[in-house]
Design an enzyme around this catalytic site. Structure first.
Site, PDB file in Angstrom:
ATOM      1  N   HIS A 122       0.840  -1.201   0.000  1.00 59.23           N
ATOM      2  CA  HIS A 122       0.000   0.000   0.000  1.00 59.23           C
ATOM      3  C   HIS A 122       0.878   1.255   0.000  1.00 59.23           C
ATOM      4  O   HIS A 122       0.636   2.194  -0.767  1.00 59.23           O
ATOM      5  CB  HIS A 122      -0.925   0.005   1.216  1.00 59.23           C
ATOM      6  CG  HIS A 122      -1.666   1.289   1.428  1.00 59.23           C
ATOM      7  ND1 HIS A 122      -2.717   1.691   0.632  1.00 59.23           N
ATOM      8  CD2 HIS A 122      -1.502   2.289   2.345  1.00 59.23           C
ATOM      9  CE1 HIS A 122      -3.186   2.862   1.057  1.00 59.23           C
ATOM     10  NE2 HIS A 122      -2.465   3.250   2.077  1.00 59.23           N
ATOM     11  N   ARG A 134       5.418   9.848  -6.321  1.00 58.32           N
ATOM     12  CA  ARG A 134       6.864   9.757  -6.575  1.00 58.32           C
ATOM     13  C   ARG A 134       7.142   8.449  -7.299  1.00 58.32           C
ATOM     14  O   ARG A 134       7.624   7.487  -6.695  1.00 58.32           O
ATOM     15  CB  ARG A 134       7.628   9.739  -5.235  1.00 58.32           C
ATOM     16  CG  ARG A 134       7.479  10.971  -4.353  1.00 58.32           C
ATOM     17  CD  ARG A 134       8.139  10.771  -2.996  1.00 58.32           C
ATOM     18  NE  ARG A 134       7.583   9.633  -2.266  1.00 58.32           N
ATOM     19  CZ  ARG A 134       6.500   9.687  -1.489  1.00 58.32           C
ATOM     20  NH1 ARG A 134       5.870  10.823  -1.327  1.00 58.32           N
ATOM     21  NH2 ARG A 134       6.059   8.608  -0.882  1.00 58.32           N
ATOM     22  N   GLU A 162      -7.980  -2.945   6.738  1.00 54.09           N
ATOM     23  CA  GLU A 162      -6.927  -3.037   7.756  1.00 54.09           C
ATOM     24  C   GLU A 162      -7.224  -4.166   8.747  1.00 54.09           C
ATOM     25  O   GLU A 162      -8.375  -4.541   8.964  1.00 54.09           O
ATOM     26  CB  GLU A 162      -6.816  -1.724   8.539  1.00 54.09           C
ATOM     27  CG  GLU A 162      -6.556  -0.517   7.671  1.00 54.09           C
ATOM     28  CD  GLU A 162      -6.028   0.683   8.439  1.00 54.09           C
ATOM     29  OE1 GLU A 162      -5.653   0.529   9.632  1.00 54.09           O
ATOM     30  OE2 GLU A 162      -5.983   1.771   7.847  1.00 54.09           O
ATOM     31  N   ASP A 180     -10.867   1.813   7.653  1.00 55.29           N
ATOM     32  CA  ASP A 180     -10.441   3.181   7.928  1.00 55.29           C
ATOM     33  C   ASP A 180     -10.942   4.080   6.794  1.00 55.29           C
ATOM     34  O   ASP A 180     -10.178   4.539   5.947  1.00 55.29           O
ATOM     35  CB  ASP A 180      -8.905   3.186   8.019  1.00 55.29           C
ATOM     36  CG  ASP A 180      -8.338   4.570   8.312  1.00 55.29           C
ATOM     37  OD1 ASP A 180      -9.055   5.370   8.917  1.00 55.29           O
ATOM     38  OD2 ASP A 180      -7.179   4.819   7.914  1.00 55.29           O
ATOM     39  N   TYR A 240      -3.569  17.523   4.830  1.00 60.09           N
ATOM     40  CA  TYR A 240      -2.648  16.668   5.592  1.00 60.09           C
ATOM     41  C   TYR A 240      -1.243  17.220   5.789  1.00 60.09           C
ATOM     42  O   TYR A 240      -0.480  16.677   6.586  1.00 60.09           O
ATOM     43  CB  TYR A 240      -2.590  15.252   4.991  1.00 60.09           C
ATOM     44  CG  TYR A 240      -1.535  15.041   3.943  1.00 60.09           C
ATOM     45  CD1 TYR A 240      -1.674  15.567   2.673  1.00 60.09           C
ATOM     46  CD2 TYR A 240      -0.390  14.304   4.240  1.00 60.09           C
ATOM     47  CE1 TYR A 240      -0.714  15.366   1.719  1.00 60.09           C
ATOM     48  CE2 TYR A 240       0.587  14.103   3.277  1.00 60.09           C
ATOM     49  CZ  TYR A 240       0.416  14.632   2.022  1.00 60.09           C
ATOM     50  OH  TYR A 240       1.389  14.435   1.079  1.00 60.09           O
ATOM     51  N   THR A 255      -3.440   0.096   5.641  1.00 57.65           N
ATOM     52  CA  THR A 255      -4.061  -0.635   4.547  1.00 57.65           C
ATOM     53  C   THR A 255      -3.185  -1.797   4.103  1.00 57.65           C
ATOM     54  O   THR A 255      -1.986  -1.632   3.893  1.00 57.65           O
ATOM     55  CB  THR A 255      -4.296   0.324   3.361  1.00 57.65           C
ATOM     56  OG1 THR A 255      -4.999   1.459   3.852  1.00 57.65           O
ATOM     57  CG2 THR A 255      -5.112  -0.355   2.275  1.00 57.65           C
TER      58      THR A 255
END
Lengths: 430, 430
Positions: free
Chosen positions: B137, B146, B204, B236, B247, B363
């Site tokens: 994940h 990236r 999860e 989640d 974030y 995850t």
């Protein structure tokens, strides 16, 4: 409200410019030797035992219900009652402790010297959220990484916050064990494990949630102030070397969760009422808050003018009887968002807030040297040490160092009030 | 242990390959109509009322103490008793529910159809921590940002985790209100406010903490498995558009805190014992874990082989009586760190863990299509929609969609066990 801004108490010490005059009346959970923790109110250098006052039959109606809700050694149920009950208790305490009280003789035996009492956490903290609303701190820290563009693009739209660890919040006076953890030493490619070498404090305002909301509901910003029970000081101890290595991509974790210290007295929203003020004007060019964060009354009266102070006392300074060194003098006016905006934002997604939840404001620094709320800012990441009268220097905190947070509200024609201390001393790593 | 790997129960349904054969015996908190929540054990399609079995005098010694500790509708005190009491209870339940039990007649009236019972959260969750140990994940998500260097430099040293919101964890079956919040629409310079448009699930493993530690102490990795009481499934739920905007720099906040759903049955460490296995070998060139994370027994036996599955059921699929669409089939073997390493890391700084704390694994995706544990990965951030048999497509979740998590442990010569469901349906934003 039955409160003269300069009224005096029959508890003489309360009239002598300490933190706890008649106008303050902060609530807390205290115990004496071998006694179960219970609710008390700070007055001068003493604590009035509210359960004992209740037993003496001196509370009626809503004030009585308020004190009954403090039973069991935690203020959660009292917080959940909301403003009306809190104000009723305050009104009655102003009568009981005012200089013209008829009940001095009955109350004197229920008043204990604070120095003989232990203070506990005032509530069971369900969830703890740490915000980042001190804009000068965000700029100061941002400059260390991005000199030309210190604030991230979301800062002036989002009251940034993150979930913190509730299980390690402790009251003032609890020693702080230096944490161990992973760090990436400068110039290395692989991390090391060992005691934190860049231990820091963070000066924050703590906010106690009163009435909560159901999951799925939101608290409108215009009603948010009604959901705040009171305030404290918060030291968000930080391990800067652990933080730098761990925090990408999900934020600070073990660098913060070893302990957070709070001042144990809950300074109520009512006690702070005279020190409310307009939210400082946003600089030219800053965006308007989105509508769910915007309320005229909050903008006109939702900020606080509270002077904040951080003192450092090293072991050598204690041995030499030197006074504590002031590291920080700042003010809650550096908050870019009001506490009502923090509550509205936190619940806008339907997140359930519960009575006894704690918010931290984030570090409250000013823009000028002398106003920085952490050593990270003061020493520019450890590059410019602080010189102390003891001949010592500090880049970060050393074992034996003690950090003391204080807060003070002042306004002409109104009794000054304080928050009491938020204090912690560093112990060596295990 | 008095447990045959293929022993049968007198509760006939338990012998027919469901989630809850005699070898599982997961504990939970259930209630029937107008009854206070109490502890039960799942056996086949039924729930045995352990408080009633206690009242019938069928528990002695440590098993009795274990059931007494479940009183009050939460398993925290039971979790805090640790392994010995948990095993004693299990041994006794194997006798009572085994096919040769002498107590069938006494127990039958204390056994209720699960379909007539409501399941609650099994414990009061003090703190909730979400980890990020699913390496596939982390790679899949990292690649979106990236492509050449998906994992951050700390990933293979630090079991990355962050604090989550405890107040909004709910048991399977609780509806999920679509959250509102701030997002930055593509190509815009200023955020908008409104309902989340990129609502997602995350598959999860949940981990229940048994015995805790005092603040300032650490739990060594070699002892860490003893501090784990059991396991569940965790969804989640994630608001990707809110997350992307909020974030930085402190991690996910409102994008996660609107609700997290868990399966209500606590699958014990003992039930999972046959499905333990060696920690998958680290690829050539990966660093050794630092010493505080390294234990030979944990490396040899600290991982789990649990098959995980995610199903989607839309409103139209329900109308057309179509079977649920499988979105994910993955396995806990994708965990780069063991649960013991997670416990050791979390407490290495002295952070206090408490019984009833919940960890999420992060995850758990595999490396291949069909194994991705979130729509973010499956649709490549919304670029490649999922096609459903109903003729619908999904980039992210829509109102009326239901997500169902399941888990299954299989091994030759051993009874297969499951976790029960973790289910939630999306309601429109308010």
């Amino acid at each position: 409200m039955n409160q003269s801004a300069l009224a005096r108490s029959w508890v003489e010490h309360a009239n002598s410019h300490g933190d706890f005059p008649l106008q303050n009346l902060p609530l807390g959970i205290f115990s004496r030797k071998d006694q179960a923790p219970r609710c008390g109110v700070a007055i001068g250098d003493a604590i009035l035992d509210l359960e004992a006052v209740l037993a003496a039959g001196l509370f009626d109606g809503q004030a009585r219900a308020a004190v009954e809700a403090t039973r069991g050694g935690a203020l959660n149920a009292f917080f959940a009652l909301g403003r009306t009950a809190r104000v009723a208790l305050r009104e009655r305490l102003l009568e009981l402790l005012g200089e013209h009280s008829e009940h001095q003789a009955a109350l004197k035996p229920l008043l204990y010297p604070a120095s003989e009492c232990q203070l506990h956490l005032p509530a069971r903290i369900g969830d703890y959220t740490d915000f980042y609303v001190g804009i000068e701190h965000a700029k100061n820290v941002g400059k260390l990484f991005r000199p030309d563009n210190p604030l991230l693009p979301n800062y002036k739209y989002v009251p940034i916050g993150y979930h913190g660890r509730a299980s390690t919040i402790r009251p003032s006076g609890t020693d702080v064990r230096r944490p161990k953890g992973q760090t990436l030493p400068a110039g290395q490619n692989e991390p090391s494990f060992g005691p934190c070498a860049r231990l820091d404090y963070e000066l924050e305002l703590g906010i106690w949630i009163g009435q909560g909301n159901d999951m799925g509901d939101s608290i409108p910003v215009a009603e948010a102030a009604e959901h705040i029970a009171g305030f404290c000081l918060l030291n968000d101890w930080s391990a800067r070397d652990i933080q730098a290595w761990e925090y990408q991509p999900l934020g600070p974790f073990l660098s913060k969760s070893f302990i957070s210290t709070i001042s144990p007295w809950v300074v109520t929203a009512e006690a702070l009422e005279p020190f409310r003020c307009a939210q400082p004007a946003r600089p030219e060019g800053d965006p308007q808050p989105l509508s769910y964060l915007l309320d005229k009354r909050d903008q006109a009266n939702g900020a606080f003018d509270i002077e904040l102070e951080v003192l450092l006392l090293t072991e050598r300074m204690r041995e030499q009887n030197l006074p504590a060194h002031r590291l920080t003098l700042s003010n809650t006016l550096s908050m870019y968002w009001t506490v009502a905006q923090m509550v509205a934002h936190h619940s806008v997604n339907g997140c359930q807030l519960q009575s006894g939840d704690l918010f931290g404001s984030g570090t409250l620094s000013g823009a000028q040297p002398g106003q920085f709320g952490s050593l990270l800012e003061i020493t520019q990441g450890g590059k410019e040490p602080v010189e102390l009268a003891s001949g010592e220097v500090r880049k970060f905190l050393e074992d034996g160092d003690e950090i003391i947070l204080r807060a003070r509200c002042k306004r002409d024609g109104v009794a000054s009030i304080g928050f009491g201390e938020c204090r912690g001393k560093i112990l060596p790593a295990r």
